[in-house]
Design a protein around this motif. Structure first.
Motif, PDB file in Angstrom:
ATOM      1  N   THR A  38     -51.887 -27.883 -10.875  1.00 23.64           N
ATOM      2  CA  THR A  38     -50.431 -27.310 -11.823  1.00 23.64           C
ATOM      3  C   THR A  38     -49.532 -26.898 -10.991  1.00 23.64           C
ATOM      4  O   THR A  38     -49.136 -26.264  -9.325  1.00 23.64           O
ATOM      5  CB  THR A  38     -50.684 -26.003 -12.046  1.00 23.64           C
ATOM      6  N   ARG A  39     -48.197 -27.816 -10.978  1.00 22.20           N
ATOM      7  CA  ARG A  39     -47.037 -27.492 -10.055  1.00 22.20           C
ATOM      8  C   ARG A  39     -46.343 -26.994 -10.344  1.00 22.20           C
ATOM      9  O   ARG A  39     -45.356 -26.671 -12.115  1.00 22.20           O
ATOM     10  CB  ARG A  39     -46.395 -28.678 -10.313  1.00 22.20           C
ATOM     11  N   LEU A  40     -45.761 -25.454 -10.368  1.00 25.36           N
ATOM     12  CA  LEU A  40     -45.026 -24.774 -10.776  1.00 25.36           C
ATOM     13  C   LEU A  40     -43.796 -24.835  -9.883  1.00 25.36           C
ATOM     14  O   LEU A  40     -43.701 -24.657  -8.352  1.00 25.36           O
ATOM     15  CB  LEU A  40     -45.250 -23.186 -10.311  1.00 25.36           C
ATOM     16  N   VAL A  41     -42.625 -24.905 -10.096  1.00 25.03           N
ATOM     17  CA  VAL A  41     -41.077 -24.275  -9.401  1.00 25.03           C
ATOM     18  C   VAL A  41     -40.773 -22.824  -9.852  1.00 25.03           C
ATOM     19  O   VAL A  41     -40.547 -22.760 -11.089  1.00 25.03           O
ATOM     20  CB  VAL A  41     -40.563 -25.491 -10.039  1.00 25.03           C
ATOM     21  N   VAL A  42     -40.205 -22.138  -8.800  1.00 26.11           N
ATOM     22  CA  VAL A  42     -39.604 -20.990  -9.190  1.00 26.11           C
ATOM     23  C   VAL A  42     -38.577 -21.406  -8.800  1.00 26.11           C
ATOM     24  O   VAL A  42     -38.494 -20.709  -7.425  1.00 26.11           O
ATOM     25  CB  VAL A  42     -40.529 -19.777  -8.549  1.00 26.11           C
ATOM     26  N   THR A  43     -37.563 -20.590  -9.448  1.00 24.47           N
ATOM     27  CA  THR A  43     -36.258 -20.490  -8.879  1.00 24.47           C
ATOM     28  C   THR A  43     -35.442 -19.482  -9.412  1.00 24.47           C
ATOM     29  O   THR A  43     -35.623 -18.902 -10.324  1.00 24.47           O
ATOM     30  CB  THR A  43     -35.674 -21.935 -10.117  1.00 24.47           C
ATOM     31  N   ALA A  77     -33.138 -20.076  -4.324  1.00 23.51           N
ATOM     32  CA  ALA A  77     -34.152 -20.536  -3.588  1.00 23.51           C
ATOM     33  C   ALA A  77     -35.340 -21.535  -5.078  1.00 23.51           C
ATOM     34  O   ALA A  77     -35.504 -20.881  -6.100  1.00 23.51           O
ATOM     35  CB  ALA A  77     -35.404 -20.047  -3.578  1.00 23.51           C
ATOM     36  N   SER A  78     -35.682 -22.352  -4.319  1.00 23.85           N
ATOM     37  CA  SER A  78     -36.178 -23.185  -5.462  1.00 23.85           C
ATOM     38  C   SER A  78     -37.676 -23.539  -4.682  1.00 23.85           C
ATOM     39  O   SER A  78     -37.256 -24.421  -4.159  1.00 23.85           O
ATOM     40  CB  SER A  78     -35.305 -24.689  -5.730  1.00 23.85           C
ATOM     41  N   ASP A  79     -38.503 -23.055  -5.590  1.00 27.28           N
ATOM     42  CA  ASP A  79     -39.540 -22.467  -4.212  1.00 27.28           C
ATOM     43  C   ASP A  79     -40.864 -23.647  -5.320  1.00 27.28           C
ATOM     44  O   ASP A  79     -41.069 -22.913  -6.495  1.00 27.28           O
ATOM     45  CB  ASP A  79     -39.879 -21.794  -4.461  1.00 27.28           C
ATOM     46  N   GLU A  80     -41.799 -24.741  -4.127  1.00 29.80           N
ATOM     47  CA  GLU A  80     -42.557 -25.315  -5.184  1.00 29.80           C
ATOM     48  C   GLU A  80     -44.329 -24.854  -4.731  1.00 29.80           C
ATOM     49  O   GLU A  80     -43.748 -25.505  -3.408  1.00 29.80           O
ATOM     50  CB  GLU A  80     -41.628 -26.871  -5.492  1.00 29.80           C
ATOM     51  N   PHE A  81     -44.913 -25.162  -5.998  1.00 33.14           N
ATOM     52  CA  PHE A  81     -46.463 -24.511  -5.629  1.00 33.14           C
ATOM     53  C   PHE A  81     -46.966 -25.623  -6.660  1.00 33.14           C
ATOM     54  O   PHE A  81     -46.379 -25.678  -7.747  1.00 33.14           O
ATOM     55  CB  PHE A  81     -46.561 -22.938  -5.937  1.00 33.14           C
ATOM     56  N   PHE A  82     -48.812 -25.395  -5.354  1.00 36.48           N
ATOM     57  CA  PHE A  82     -49.356 -26.840  -6.068  1.00 36.48           C
ATOM     58  C   PHE A  82     -50.283 -25.454  -6.783  1.00 36.48           C
ATOM     59  O   PHE A  82     -50.613 -25.348  -5.122  1.00 36.48           O
ATOM     60  CB  PHE A  82     -49.628 -28.057  -6.357  1.00 36.48           C
TER      61      PHE A  82
END
Length: 108
Positions: A38-43, A77-82
């Motif tokens: 799952t791709r999560l983008v936390v901004t 911040a735009s942090d992307e987590f898989f």
């Protein structure tokens, strides 16, 4: 499945627009763009230790981080987590837990 909480728009270069006073932190989850995670983008507004706190929060709810990409532009911040849980993409219940775990870290 795509799910979003909050506002803030990811730009083509991976940055974030909406860094003005009306900026709202957001979490975007996507199970369609990657088959393995799952791709999560936390901004949210950047601060010292943010990336560490975000990863700790994801690990605290039992998620495995397969890959992470951190970006900051104009103090946002735009942090992307898989991420996966036990090797699989996240369920709706997992996404609820993600939101609950990350919101305090994001300052919401």
């Amino acid at each position: 499945m795509e799910r979003s909480a909050g506002a803030g728009t990811e730009t083509a270069d991976g940055g974030v627009s909406g860094s003005g006073q009306g900026f709202t932190p957001s979490i975007t989850a996507d199970n369609e763009s990657q088959y393995y995670a799952t791709r999560l983008v936390v901004t949210c507004r950047d601060r010292k230790g943010l990336l560490s706190d975000l990863t700790d929060a994801l690990k605290s709810i039992g998620l495995q981080i397969r890959r992470a990409v951190a970006r900051t532009k104009d103090g946002i911040a735009s942090d992307e987590f898989f991420v996966t849980r036990d090797g699989s993409q996240l369920s709706d219940t997992d996404l609820d837990a993600v939101e609950q775990a990350l919101q305090p870290v994001m300052g919401t």
